[in-house]
Design a protein around this motif. Structure first.
Motif, PDB file in Angstrom:
ATOM      1  N   GLN A  61      39.018 -47.449 -12.489  1.00 38.28           N
ATOM      2  CA  GLN A  61      39.995 -46.580 -11.837  1.00 38.28           C
ATOM      3  C   GLN A  61      39.594 -45.111 -11.963  1.00 38.28           C
ATOM      4  OE1 GLN A  61      43.201 -48.287 -14.144  1.00 38.28           O
ATOM      5  NE2 GLN A  61      44.230 -48.974 -12.267  1.00 38.28           N
ATOM      6  N   LEU A  62      39.089 -44.736 -13.133  1.00 39.23           N
ATOM      7  CA  LEU A  62      38.629 -43.354 -13.313  1.00 39.23           C
ATOM      8  C   LEU A  62      37.438 -43.064 -12.415  1.00 39.23           C
ATOM      9  CD1 LEU A  62      38.990 -43.089 -17.182  1.00 39.23           C
ATOM     10  CD2 LEU A  62      40.396 -41.928 -15.463  1.00 39.23           C
ATOM     11  N   LEU A 117      46.509 -39.875 -14.727  1.00 36.67           N
ATOM     12  CA  LEU A 117      45.367 -40.742 -15.035  1.00 36.67           C
ATOM     13  C   LEU A 117      45.545 -41.521 -16.336  1.00 36.67           C
ATOM     14  CD1 LEU A 117      42.472 -38.354 -13.975  1.00 36.67           C
ATOM     15  CD2 LEU A 117      43.446 -40.271 -12.694  1.00 36.67           C
ATOM     16  N   THR A 157      38.578 -42.579  -8.905  1.00 37.13           N
ATOM     17  CA  THR A 157      39.219 -41.272  -8.754  1.00 37.13           C
ATOM     18  C   THR A 157      38.179 -40.178  -8.587  1.00 37.13           C
ATOM     19  OG1 THR A 157      41.156 -41.947 -10.038  1.00 37.13           O
ATOM     20  CG2 THR A 157      40.725 -39.578  -9.880  1.00 37.13           C
ATOM     21  N   ASN A 199      44.518 -45.331 -17.095  1.00 40.04           N
ATOM     22  CA  ASN A 199      43.533 -45.840 -16.151  1.00 40.04           C
ATOM     23  C   ASN A 199      42.327 -46.406 -16.889  1.00 40.04           C
ATOM     24  OD1 ASN A 199      45.182 -44.885 -14.132  1.00 40.04           O
ATOM     25  ND2 ASN A 199      43.634 -43.634 -13.152  1.00 40.04           N
ATOM     26  N   ASN A 200      41.759 -47.477 -16.345  1.00 43.22           N
ATOM     27  CA  ASN A 200      40.541 -48.034 -16.933  1.00 43.22           C
ATOM     28  C   ASN A 200      39.318 -47.334 -16.332  1.00 43.22           C
ATOM     29  OD1 ASN A 200      39.851 -49.270 -14.424  1.00 43.22           O
ATOM     30  ND2 ASN A 200      41.069 -51.078 -14.942  1.00 43.22           N
TER      31      ASN A 200
END
Length: 67
Positions: free
Chosen positions: A20-21, A13, A24, A16-17
């Protein structure tokens, strides 16, 4: 073994921005697979360690209400 899981999740991770987090986390929750739980636990640990006592109290209140 615990440290390997932590390192792997954090490595995967890293960089990740926010979107994206979020993707997820949402995917892990919606997917509902048991294998995703350790990763969510690592993310919870990061949140916990980066939080002040007031935010931790809010988290605990929400957990208490949810379980």
């Amino acid at each position: 073994m615990d440290l390997d899981i932590r390192r792997a999740v954090l490595h995967n991770l890293s960089g990740n921005n926010k979107q994206q987090l979020q993707d997820t986390v949402v995917d892990a929750i919606q997917n509902g697979q048991e294998k995703m739980l350790p990763g969510l636990g690592v993310l919870f640990e990061v949140i916990w360690n980066k939080s002040d006592n007031a935010f931790r109290d809010q988290l605990l209140t929400r957990l208490e209400q949810g379980v």
